[in-house]
Design a protein around this motif. Structure first.
Motif, short mmCIF file in Angstrom:
data_model
loop_
_atom_site.label_atom_id
_atom_site.label_comp_id
_atom_site.label_asym_id
_atom_site.label_seq_id
_atom_site.Cartn_x
_atom_site.Cartn_y
_atom_site.Cartn_z
N PHE A 160 101.45 12.74 -57.08
CA PHE A 160 101.10 11.71 -56.11
C PHE A 160 99.65 11.88 -55.63
N ILE A 161 99.27 13.13 -55.42
CA ILE A 161 97.89 13.39 -54.98
C ILE A 161 96.92 12.86 -56.03
N ASP A 162 97.19 13.23 -57.29
CA ASP A 162 96.26 12.87 -58.37
C ASP A 162 96.26 11.37 -58.66
N GLN A 163 97.45 10.78 -58.66
CA GLN A 163 97.55 9.38 -59.09
C GLN A 163 97.38 8.37 -57.96
N ARG A 164 97.69 8.76 -56.73
CA ARG A 164 97.71 7.76 -55.65
C ARG A 164 96.83 8.15 -54.44
N MET A 165 97.05 9.35 -53.93
CA MET A 165 96.44 9.71 -52.65
C MET A 165 94.92 9.76 -52.76
N SER A 166 94.40 10.36 -53.83
CA SER A 166 92.94 10.49 -53.96
C SER A 166 92.30 9.11 -53.97
N GLY A 167 92.87 8.18 -54.73
CA GLY A 167 92.33 6.82 -54.82
C GLY A 167 92.40 6.11 -53.48
N LEU A 168 93.53 6.28 -52.81
CA LEU A 168 93.73 5.63 -51.51
C LEU A 168 92.65 6.07 -50.52
N ILE A 169 92.40 7.36 -50.53
CA ILE A 169 91.44 7.90 -49.56
C ILE A 169 90.01 7.51 -49.92
N ASN A 170 89.74 7.40 -51.21
CA ASN A 170 88.43 6.91 -51.62
C ASN A 170 88.23 5.46 -51.21
N ASP A 171 89.29 4.65 -51.38
CA ASP A 171 89.17 3.23 -51.08
C ASP A 171 89.16 2.95 -49.58
N PHE A 172 89.79 3.84 -48.81
CA PHE A 172 89.84 3.65 -47.35
C PHE A 172 89.40 4.94 -46.65
N PRO A 173 88.10 5.23 -46.73
CA PRO A 173 87.63 6.54 -46.23
C PRO A 173 87.79 6.72 -44.73
N GLU A 174 87.96 5.62 -43.98
CA GLU A 174 88.12 5.77 -42.53
C GLU A 174 89.50 5.36 -42.06
N LEU A 175 90.45 5.32 -42.99
CA LEU A 175 91.84 5.09 -42.60
C LEU A 175 92.44 6.43 -42.20
N LYS A 176 93.07 6.46 -41.03
CA LYS A 176 93.74 7.70 -40.62
C LYS A 176 95.02 7.84 -41.44
N VAL A 177 95.14 8.97 -42.15
CA VAL A 177 96.29 9.17 -43.03
C VAL A 177 96.96 10.49 -42.68
N VAL A 178 98.28 10.46 -42.50
CA VAL A 178 99.03 11.71 -42.37
C VAL A 178 99.85 11.89 -43.65
N PHE A 179 99.54 12.94 -44.35
CA PHE A 179 100.31 13.33 -45.54
C PHE A 179 101.55 14.03 -44.96
N GLU A 180 102.70 13.35 -45.05
CA GLU A 180 103.88 13.83 -44.33
C GLU A 180 104.59 14.95 -45.09
N HIS A 181 105.22 15.82 -44.32
CA HIS A 181 106.04 16.92 -44.83
C HIS A 181 105.51 17.49 -46.15
N ILE A 182 104.30 18.06 -46.09
CA ILE A 182 103.73 18.62 -47.32
C ILE A 182 104.53 19.86 -47.75
N THR A 183 104.61 20.03 -49.07
CA THR A 183 105.48 21.10 -49.60
C THR A 183 104.79 21.98 -50.64
N THR A 184 103.52 21.70 -50.92
CA THR A 184 102.86 22.46 -51.99
C THR A 184 101.50 22.99 -51.55
N ALA A 185 101.06 24.03 -52.26
CA ALA A 185 99.70 24.54 -52.06
C ALA A 185 98.69 23.44 -52.39
N ASP A 186 99.04 22.60 -53.38
CA ASP A 186 98.13 21.52 -53.78
C ASP A 186 97.88 20.56 -52.62
N ALA A 187 98.96 20.22 -51.90
CA ALA A 187 98.81 19.28 -50.78
C ALA A 187 98.03 19.94 -49.64
#
Ligand code: DOR
Ligand code: ZN
Length: 354
Positions: A160-187
């Motif tokens: 999800f980070i690689d396919q969705r989250m990175s793009g989302l954050i690039n496209d909306f750099p000033e959108l407040k985002v909470v990555f919920e219940h993270i479970t990995t070192a990657d997150a």
């Protein structure tokens, strides 16, 4: 870490908030809300009901019902969220903000978890709505897992980070985002290296358990949740993030009650019920990491800071004291929920006068 700290037997902290909570509706809601209301000042209420909470009108009615269920604890404020769909118009965001009762919008990828069928099928369909959220400063709360059948369940967050989250954050750099219940070192790494618009919640159960706790010595349906528990190295990375003092990480229990019947089933539901001892379980996790001095920041300061709110004005006291968790709690209508640690011990206890 000093030995003085690990010998602490009593701590007082600013009243915590739960930035990710499921309370369901109807009788279950009435049964579970008081557990959170007793210990937290506020809680972000997840909108994945059937039908989902997609309008401010629905959220208002839901908030009223929660307030009546928590009337014994007048300090408690439920903060409401809307459930993002492919077709939510930007005007709904304006209405939400004008109402003053909506604190965030939740993105469930369709099919990712409980009651997510009406969730987002393609994030691009939501771009106009996200644009409005960015403009108005309304946070997006993300369930960060891809849902493709061909992606292994243990890899879904990273993908999800690689396919969705990175793009989302690039496209909306000033959108407040909470990555919920993270479970990995990657997150944890992703959040650490992103801008200050990106934060994360971490559950107590992901700080306390790894996937062995679900699968070794017999399958434990009450330890099944989504995102699923991961291997020990990931648990350690989450603990490191939680106790780091970094203000991007804060408490969100993802307490998600399901009836015993729906958990102990051939196709059991995802979710653990932890709200009855939320701060006590976090205290245990921080204590085990010799970092009780970092608990208040994680549980009571970082969340309000991200949401632009004041910290709570009162305090709670916790003491090192073993107690046995009940075997079950009522969910109303003759249903029960089996809590985390049912019949077992928790090592911290909230002093009851507050
Ligand atoms: O374990 C979970 N339970 N994860 C979720 O994302 C949803 C939740 C629920 O609503 O049961
Ligand atoms: Zn959740």
């Amino acid at each position: 870490m000093s030995s003085k700290q690990s010998s602490l037997n009593r701590i007082q902290i600013i009243r915590p908030d739960d930035w990710h909570l499921h309370v369901r509706d109807g009788a279950s809601m009435k049964a579970v809300v008081p557990y959170t209301a007793k210990q937290c000042g506020r809680a972000i209420i997840m909108p994945n009901l059937t039908p989902p909470v997609t309008s401010t009108e629905q959220a208002k009615a839901y908030q009223q019902a929660i307030l009546s269920a928590s009337a014994q604890h007048p300090h408690f404020k439920p903060l409401m969220t809307l459930y993002l769909t492919d077709s939510m118009p930007p005007s709904e965001i304006e209405a939400a903000l004008n109402s003053g009762i909506i604190s965030a919008v939740k993105l469930y990828p369709a099919g990712a978890t409980t009651n997510s069928d009406a969730g987002v099928t393609d994030i691009k369909k939501c771009y106009a709505t996200l644009e409005m959220m960015q403009k108005l400063g309304l946070p997006l709360l993300v369930h960060g897992e891809v849902t493709h059948q061909d992606v292994d369940i243990f890899d879904r967050e990273k993908q999800f980070i690689d396919q969705r989250m990175s793009g989302l954050i690039n496209d909306f750099p000033e959108l407040k985002v909470v990555f919920e219940h993270i479970t990995t070192a990657d997150a944890a790494d992703f959040v650490n290296t992103s801008s200050n618009y990106v934060a994360a919640t971490i559950t107590a159960h992901h700080l306390l358990m790894n996937r062995n706790d679900m699968l070794v010595g017999g399958i434990k349906p009450h330890h099944y949740c989504l995102p699923v528990l991961k291997r020990e190295t990931h648990r350690q990375a989450l603990v490191k993030a939680a106790i780091s003092g970094n203000q991007k990480f804060f408490m969100g229990t993802d307490s998600a009650p399901h009836s015993q019947q729906n958990k102990e089933s051939a196709c059991g539901c995802a979710g653990m019920f932890t709200a009855f001892a939320a701060i006590e379980l976090y205290a245990e996790a921080f204590d085990a990491a010799n970092a009780l001095d970092k608990l208040e920041q994680f549980s009571s300061l970082n969340g309000p800071l991200f949401y632009g709110l004041e910290a709570n004005s009162d305090k709670i006291t916790l003491q090192r004291e073993k107690w046995t968790v009940p075997d079950s709690f009522s969910l109303g209508n003759d249903d029960v929920v089996i809590p985390l640690r049912a019949g077992q011990t928790i090592h911290w206890k909230r002093v009851t006068e507050n």
